[in-house]
Structures are given as C-alpha cells and as structure tokens.
Write an enzyme that holds these catalytic residues in place. Sequence first.
Site, mmCIF file in Angstrom:
data_model
loop_
_atom_site.group_PDB
_atom_site.id
_atom_site.type_symbol
_atom_site.label_atom_id
_atom_site.label_comp_id
_atom_site.label_asym_id
_atom_site.label_seq_id
_atom_site.Cartn_x
_atom_site.Cartn_y
_atom_site.Cartn_z
ATOM 1 N N GLU A 128 -11.502 4.167 -0.904
ATOM 2 C CA GLU A 128 -11.896 4.478 0.464
ATOM 3 C C GLU A 128 -12.765 5.741 0.540
ATOM 4 O O GLU A 128 -12.461 6.757 -0.060
ATOM 5 C CB GLU A 128 -10.668 4.639 1.386
ATOM 6 C CG GLU A 128 -9.559 5.523 0.865
ATOM 7 C CD GLU A 128 -8.498 4.771 0.096
ATOM 8 O OE1 GLU A 128 -8.815 3.726 -0.493
ATOM 9 O OE2 GLU A 128 -7.353 5.214 0.069
ATOM 10 N N LYS B 180 2.682 3.338 -5.727
ATOM 11 C CA LYS B 180 2.152 2.285 -6.613
ATOM 12 C C LYS B 180 3.193 1.796 -7.626
ATOM 13 O O LYS B 180 3.152 0.636 -8.023
ATOM 14 C CB LYS B 180 0.890 2.775 -7.326
ATOM 15 C CG LYS B 180 -0.149 3.361 -6.370
ATOM 16 C CD LYS B 180 -0.376 2.495 -5.120
ATOM 17 C CE LYS B 180 -1.050 3.270 -3.998
ATOM 18 N NZ LYS B 180 -1.003 2.563 -2.696
ATOM 19 N N ASP C 8 -3.284 -3.027 -2.421
ATOM 20 C CA ASP C 8 -4.353 -2.032 -2.442
ATOM 21 C C ASP C 8 -4.257 -1.214 -3.730
ATOM 22 O O ASP C 8 -3.195 -1.131 -4.357
ATOM 23 C CB ASP C 8 -4.235 -1.100 -1.225
ATOM 24 C CG ASP C 8 -5.454 -0.188 -1.086
ATOM 25 O OD1 ASP C 8 -5.305 0.891 -0.497
ATOM 26 O OD2 ASP C 8 -6.549 -0.563 -1.573
ATOM 27 N N ASN C 9 -5.348 -0.596 -4.134
ATOM 28 C CA ASN C 9 -5.369 0.422 -5.198
ATOM 29 C C ASN C 9 -4.981 -0.058 -6.588
ATOM 30 O O ASN C 9 -4.408 0.707 -7.374
ATOM 31 C CB ASN C 9 -4.439 1.590 -4.837
ATOM 32 C CG ASN C 9 -4.661 2.114 -3.462
ATOM 33 O OD1 ASN C 9 -3.792 2.011 -2.595
ATOM 34 N ND2 ASN C 9 -5.826 2.669 -3.225
ATOM 35 N N ASP D 189 0.836 -1.204 0.000
ATOM 36 C CA ASP D 189 0.000 0.000 0.000
ATOM 37 C C ASP D 189 0.866 1.246 0.000
ATOM 38 O O ASP D 189 0.468 2.291 0.511
ATOM 39 C CB ASP D 189 -0.928 -0.013 1.228
ATOM 40 C CG ASP D 189 -2.055 1.002 1.098
ATOM 41 O OD1 ASP D 189 -2.614 1.387 2.147
ATOM 42 O OD2 ASP D 189 -2.359 1.427 -0.034
HETATM 43 C C1 LIG Z 1 10.079 4.164 -1.669
HETATM 44 C C2 LIG Z 1 9.332 2.986 -1.178
HETATM 45 C C3 LIG Z 1 8.714 3.295 0.143
HETATM 46 N N1 LIG Z 1 9.283 2.842 1.268
HETATM 47 C C4 LIG Z 1 8.684 3.084 2.460
HETATM 48 N N2 LIG Z 1 7.543 3.827 2.611
HETATM 49 C C5 LIG Z 1 6.997 4.308 1.491
HETATM 50 C C6 LIG Z 1 7.539 4.063 0.212
HETATM 51 N N3 LIG Z 1 6.747 4.647 -0.711
HETATM 52 C C7 LIG Z 1 5.738 5.243 -0.022
HETATM 53 N N4 LIG Z 1 5.900 5.059 1.296
HETATM 54 C C8 LIG Z 1 4.992 5.525 2.347
HETATM 55 O O1 LIG Z 1 3.748 4.866 2.116
HETATM 56 C C9 LIG Z 1 2.675 5.818 2.109
HETATM 57 C C10 LIG Z 1 2.315 6.114 0.702
HETATM 58 C C11 LIG Z 1 1.259 5.520 0.140
HETATM 59 C C12 LIG Z 1 0.892 5.811 -1.289
HETATM 60 N N5 LIG Z 1 -0.539 5.602 -1.420
HETATM 61 C C13 LIG Z 1 -1.203 6.297 -2.331
HETATM 62 O O2 LIG Z 1 -0.655 7.069 -3.108
HETATM 63 C C14 LIG Z 1 -2.678 6.141 -2.352
HETATM 64 C C15 LIG Z 1 -3.416 7.080 -3.075
HETATM 65 C C16 LIG Z 1 -4.804 7.026 -3.116
HETATM 66 C C17 LIG Z 1 -5.564 8.045 -3.903
HETATM 67 C C18 LIG Z 1 -5.180 9.390 -3.834
HETATM 68 C C19 LIG Z 1 -5.882 10.335 -4.570
HETATM 69 C C20 LIG Z 1 -6.981 9.948 -5.357
HETATM 70 F F1 LIG Z 1 -7.673 10.881 -6.022
HETATM 71 C C21 LIG Z 1 -7.361 8.616 -5.410
HETATM 72 C C22 LIG Z 1 -6.641 7.652 -4.675
HETATM 73 C C23 LIG Z 1 -5.491 6.019 -2.431
HETATM 74 C C24 LIG Z 1 -4.748 5.072 -1.703
HETATM 75 O O3 LIG Z 1 -5.386 4.060 -1.008
HETATM 76 C C25 LIG Z 1 -3.358 5.107 -1.671
HETATM 77 O O4 LIG Z 1 -2.680 4.136 -0.973
HETATM 78 C C26 LIG Z 1 3.250 7.041 2.789
HETATM 79 O O5 LIG Z 1 3.149 6.899 4.179
HETATM 80 C C27 LIG Z 1 4.689 7.008 2.300
HETATM 81 O O6 LIG Z 1 5.544 7.747 3.139
HETATM 82 MG MG LIG Z 2 -4.004 2.521 -0.479
#
Ligand SMILES: CCc1ncnc2c1ncn2[C@@H]1O[C@H](/C=C/CNC(=O)c2cc(-c3ccc(F)cc3)cc(O)c2O)[C@@H](O)[C@H]1O
Ligand SMILES: [Mg+2]
Length: 214
Positions: free
Chosen positions: A199, A144, A169-170, A141
């Site tokens: 969500e 992506k 997810d997603n 999650d």
């Molecule tokens: C480098 C590797 C790596 N290593 C360790 N931690 C990492 C990492 N890369 C990322 N993180 C952390 O993970 C989390 C990011 C998660 C990213 N998730 C979405 O982007 C997302 C977006 C939507 C959506 C947004 C806008 C819309 F319009 C529609 C849908 C919905 C969803 O459920 C979603 O999960 C943060 O805590 C990052 O700090």
């Molecule tokens: Mg997600």
Amino acid sequence: TQSTRPQRILGAVQRNATRGDPRSVVRAIDQYCRNQEWAMNVGDEKGCILDSVVSEVNPATVLELGTYCGYSTVRIASLLPPHAKLITLEFNPEFAVIARQVFAWAGLEDKIQLVEGASGDLIPKMKEQFGVETFDLVFLDHWKDRYLPDTKLMEECGLLRKGSVLLADNVICPGAPEYLEFVRSSPRYESQYFKSHLEYTKVEDGLEKSVFLG
Ligand SMILES: CCc1ncnc2c1ncn2[C@@H]1O[C@H](/C=C/CNC(=O)c2cc(-c3ccc(F)cc3)cc(O)c2O)[C@@H](O)[C@H]1O
Ligand SMILES: [Mg+2]
C-alpha cells in the site's frame, strides 16, 4: 496529549469525506495515507483487487480478520448485497473505537458487526454466538503468523464450505510464508496469486486467493 495514527486517520475522514458515502471515506483515507502518513490499510491498488474478488464472490457472509481502522471493512461492506453480513474481528480496543466511528461516517454500521477479541478465541464461537453457518468470503489481514493457525481453526469449526474463498493480504510483504506454502500445496485449496504493491509504495506485495474445495 499526542494523537495516535488511527485518530489522525479518523480526523482525515471527518474533514474530507461525505457522511454516508463509503467511497469518499475510502478515498479520504487513501489520500491521507499516501500524502501525509503511511498506514497499514490494504490501500487503493490492492483494494481494487479486493473489490473485484468481493464482486465476483457476491458473498452473503464475510469474515474479516484484523479491522485496524476499518478501511477494508468499509471497502468490502460498500459492495455487499442488501442482507449480507460482515463480521470483523479486532482485539485492540483503541483501534475498535476508531473503526466504529469510520463505519458510522460511511453509514455502514448496519452491515458491519465488529467483535472485539482475539480471532483464536472468537472463531470457535462464530456458529453459536453469531448465528453463522459458513463464510462465503474470509479476508485475512491480521498478524501474519496467525493466517495459518486461524485457517486450520476455521476448517475445524466447520466455517468453510466447498467454494468458500480466502483472500489474504501481504503474502509477500511482510509475508506469510507458512500460510502460502500450505494453501499452495494442499489438495483442499485452489490458490491464485494477484501481484500488486505494498500500500502507497512501489514495493512488491500481493493478495493470495484460495478457494476451499471441501
Ligand atoms: C491474535 C489474532 C488477532 N485477533 C484479532 N485482531 C488481531 C489479531 N492480530 C492482529 N489483530 C489486529 O489486526 C491488525 C493487525 C494487522 C497486522 N498487519 C500488519 O502487520 C501489516 C503490516 C504491513 C507492513 C508494515 C511495515 C512494512 F515496512 C511493510 C508492511 C502492511 C500490511 O498491509 C499489514 O497488514 C491490528 O488492528 C491488530 O490489532
Ligand atoms: Mg495488510
């Protein structure tokens, strides 16, 4: 000074959830994000699918990629058997600070190990530094475009065994097209799509469950 969204989510937990009651923490975050401000938690609808997969796998070792505020971490940890271990990776220190407080409020800090850093750097260290053999369940999650490279990395590091379950997810919104193409076409995975919604919205999204065949 202006608070951040994760700080406001933590506030909602501290105001509305009961200390030591993980399900009340989950409910408090869902109510806040549905009624006050949207946030990228897996949420209540996809969360029920997550719960059913966790219960079915009944994992002893779980890896979560991307903690954010710890909503899914708490959801998963609240369903784990007594000696099970959940490791969650998060590279944003501000999010890590919030997530640790959410875990404490839920009373689950002994079941959850949050490791700060980038998944690409930490996955190769899982065996030697965290005493992990293989993961029974991985919840993806995070960013992506990291789903596919990190899955290949977990394979290379011998962290997946015959029967390990990946739950992503997603896969529709925002989408993980390269990952989806890979797990659905590779003979080494048995994949299944669970249709749901993004969500707190009516937009289509879903979870992809992929069993590693070894
Ligand atoms: C480098 C590797 C790596 N290593 C360790 N931690 C990492 C990492 N890369 C990322 N993180 C952390 O993970 C989390 C990011 C998660 C990213 N998730 C979405 O982007 C997302 C977006 C939507 C959506 C947004 C806008 C819309 F319009 C529609 C849908 C919905 C969803 O459920 C979603 O999960 C943060 O805590 C990052 O700090
Ligand atoms: Mg997600």
